[in-house]
Design a protein around this motif. Structure first.
Motif, PDB file in Angstrom:
ATOM      1  N   GLN A 104       0.834  -1.201   0.000  1.00  0.00           N
ATOM      2  CA  GLN A 104       0.000   0.000   0.000  1.00  0.00           C
ATOM      3  C   GLN A 104       0.872   1.254   0.000  1.00  0.00           C
ATOM      4  O   GLN A 104       0.584   2.215  -0.729  1.00  0.00           O
ATOM      5  N   MET A 105       1.938   1.256   0.767  1.00  0.00           N
ATOM      6  CA  MET A 105       2.834   2.417   0.814  1.00  0.00           C
ATOM      7  C   MET A 105       3.523   2.624  -0.532  1.00  0.00           C
ATOM      8  O   MET A 105       3.651   3.763  -0.994  1.00  0.00           O
ATOM      9  N   ILE A 106       3.951   1.549  -1.169  1.00  0.00           N
ATOM     10  CA  ILE A 106       4.592   1.654  -2.484  1.00  0.00           C
ATOM     11  C   ILE A 106       3.621   2.248  -3.486  1.00  0.00           C
ATOM     12  O   ILE A 106       3.984   3.133  -4.277  1.00  0.00           O
ATOM     13  N   LEU A 107       2.383   1.775  -3.474  1.00  0.00           N
ATOM     14  CA  LEU A 107       1.364   2.290  -4.384  1.00  0.00           C
ATOM     15  C   LEU A 107       1.144   3.781  -4.156  1.00  0.00           C
ATOM     16  O   LEU A 107       1.090   4.568  -5.123  1.00  0.00           O
ATOM     17  N   GLN A 111       1.931   6.896  -6.756  1.00  0.00           N
ATOM     18  CA  GLN A 111       0.935   7.908  -7.109  1.00  0.00           C
ATOM     19  C   GLN A 111       1.462   9.307  -6.831  1.00  0.00           C
ATOM     20  O   GLN A 111       1.258  10.229  -7.630  1.00  0.00           O
ATOM     21  N   LEU A 112       2.152   9.490  -5.728  1.00  0.00           N
ATOM     22  CA  LEU A 112       2.737  10.787  -5.392  1.00  0.00           C
ATOM     23  C   LEU A 112       3.804  11.162  -6.412  1.00  0.00           C
ATOM     24  O   LEU A 112       3.878  12.340  -6.839  1.00  0.00           O
ATOM     25  N   VAL A 115       2.158  12.454  -9.498  1.00  0.00           N
ATOM     26  CA  VAL A 115       1.669  13.825  -9.307  1.00  0.00           C
ATOM     27  C   VAL A 115       2.822  14.814  -9.410  1.00  0.00           C
ATOM     28  O   VAL A 115       2.699  15.881 -10.024  1.00  0.00           O
ATOM     29  N   LEU A 116       3.963  14.477  -8.835  1.00  0.00           N
ATOM     30  CA  LEU A 116       5.117  15.382  -8.888  1.00  0.00           C
ATOM     31  C   LEU A 116       5.673  15.523 -10.305  1.00  0.00           C
ATOM     32  O   LEU A 116       6.179  16.577 -10.667  1.00  0.00           O
ATOM     33  N   ARG A 117       5.600  14.474 -11.095  1.00  0.00           N
ATOM     34  CA  ARG A 117       6.094  14.520 -12.480  1.00  0.00           C
ATOM     35  C   ARG A 117       5.174  15.362 -13.368  1.00  0.00           C
ATOM     36  O   ARG A 117       5.634  15.908 -14.351  1.00  0.00           O
ATOM     37  N   ALA A 118       3.906  15.424 -13.022  1.00  0.00           N
ATOM     38  CA  ALA A 118       2.943  16.134 -13.895  1.00  0.00           C
ATOM     39  C   ALA A 118       3.033  17.624 -13.770  1.00  0.00           C
ATOM     40  O   ALA A 118       3.705  18.286 -13.140  1.00  0.00           O
TER      41      ALA A 118
END
Length: 118
Positions: A104-107, A111-112, A115-118
Motif C-alpha cells: 500500500q505504501m509503495i502504491l 501515485q505521489l 503527481v510530482l512529475r505532472a
C-alpha cells in the motif's frame, strides 16, 4: 461428550460477549480442568477473571480453544508443538499484514511520484 475427531460437530457459538468455563467446556467438548491447564500452557489463552477468580471467556477465546483442541486431538500435536504452531501462525499473520502495508505504501508513493512529475 463428542468424540475428539468430530470438531465440525461442535455446537455453534452463541452471540454472547462472555462465557463461563462450564459453557466453554460444552461448546468445545473439553473438560473445565483441561481448559485451566491450557491457560497455563498457551499464553494466547487469557480469559478475563472477575470476582473470586471466576473465568469469563470471550468469543475469540472460544475460537482459540477450538483451534488448540483441533491441533491436539485431531492433528496429533503435542502441547509444545501446538504452542509453536500457534506462535508460527501469528508470525505469518503479522508478516502478511506487514507485506500488505508495504504494498500500500509503495502504491501511494508511486501515485505521489506521478503527481510530482505532472
Amino acid at each position: 461428550m463428542l468424540e475428539p475427531s468430530h470438531n465440525n460437530e461442535l455446537p455453534a457459538i452463541p452471540g454472547k460477549r462472555y462465557f463461563t468455563i462450564g459453557e466453554v467446556s460444552e461448546l468445545c467438548a473439553v473438560k473445565p480442568h483441561v481448559l485451566r491447564y491450557w491457560e497455563q500452557e498457551f499464553p494466547q489463552l487469557n480469559p478475563v477473571k472477575r470476582r473470586g477468580n471466576r473465568r469469563y471467556y470471550q468469543h475469540q477465546d472460544v475460537l482459540m480453544i477450538r483451534q488448540i483442541r483441533s491441533l491436539l486431538y485431531d492433528q496429533g500435536f503435542t502441547i509444545g508443538g501446538a504452542r509453536q504452531r500457534l506462535v508460527g501462525d501469528e508470525k505469518c499473520e503479522d508478516a502478511s499484514e506487514y507485506r500488505q502495508l508495504v504494498r500500500q505504501m509503495i502504491l501511494e508513493l508511486e501515485q505521489l511520484l506521478d503527481v510530482l512529475r505532472a
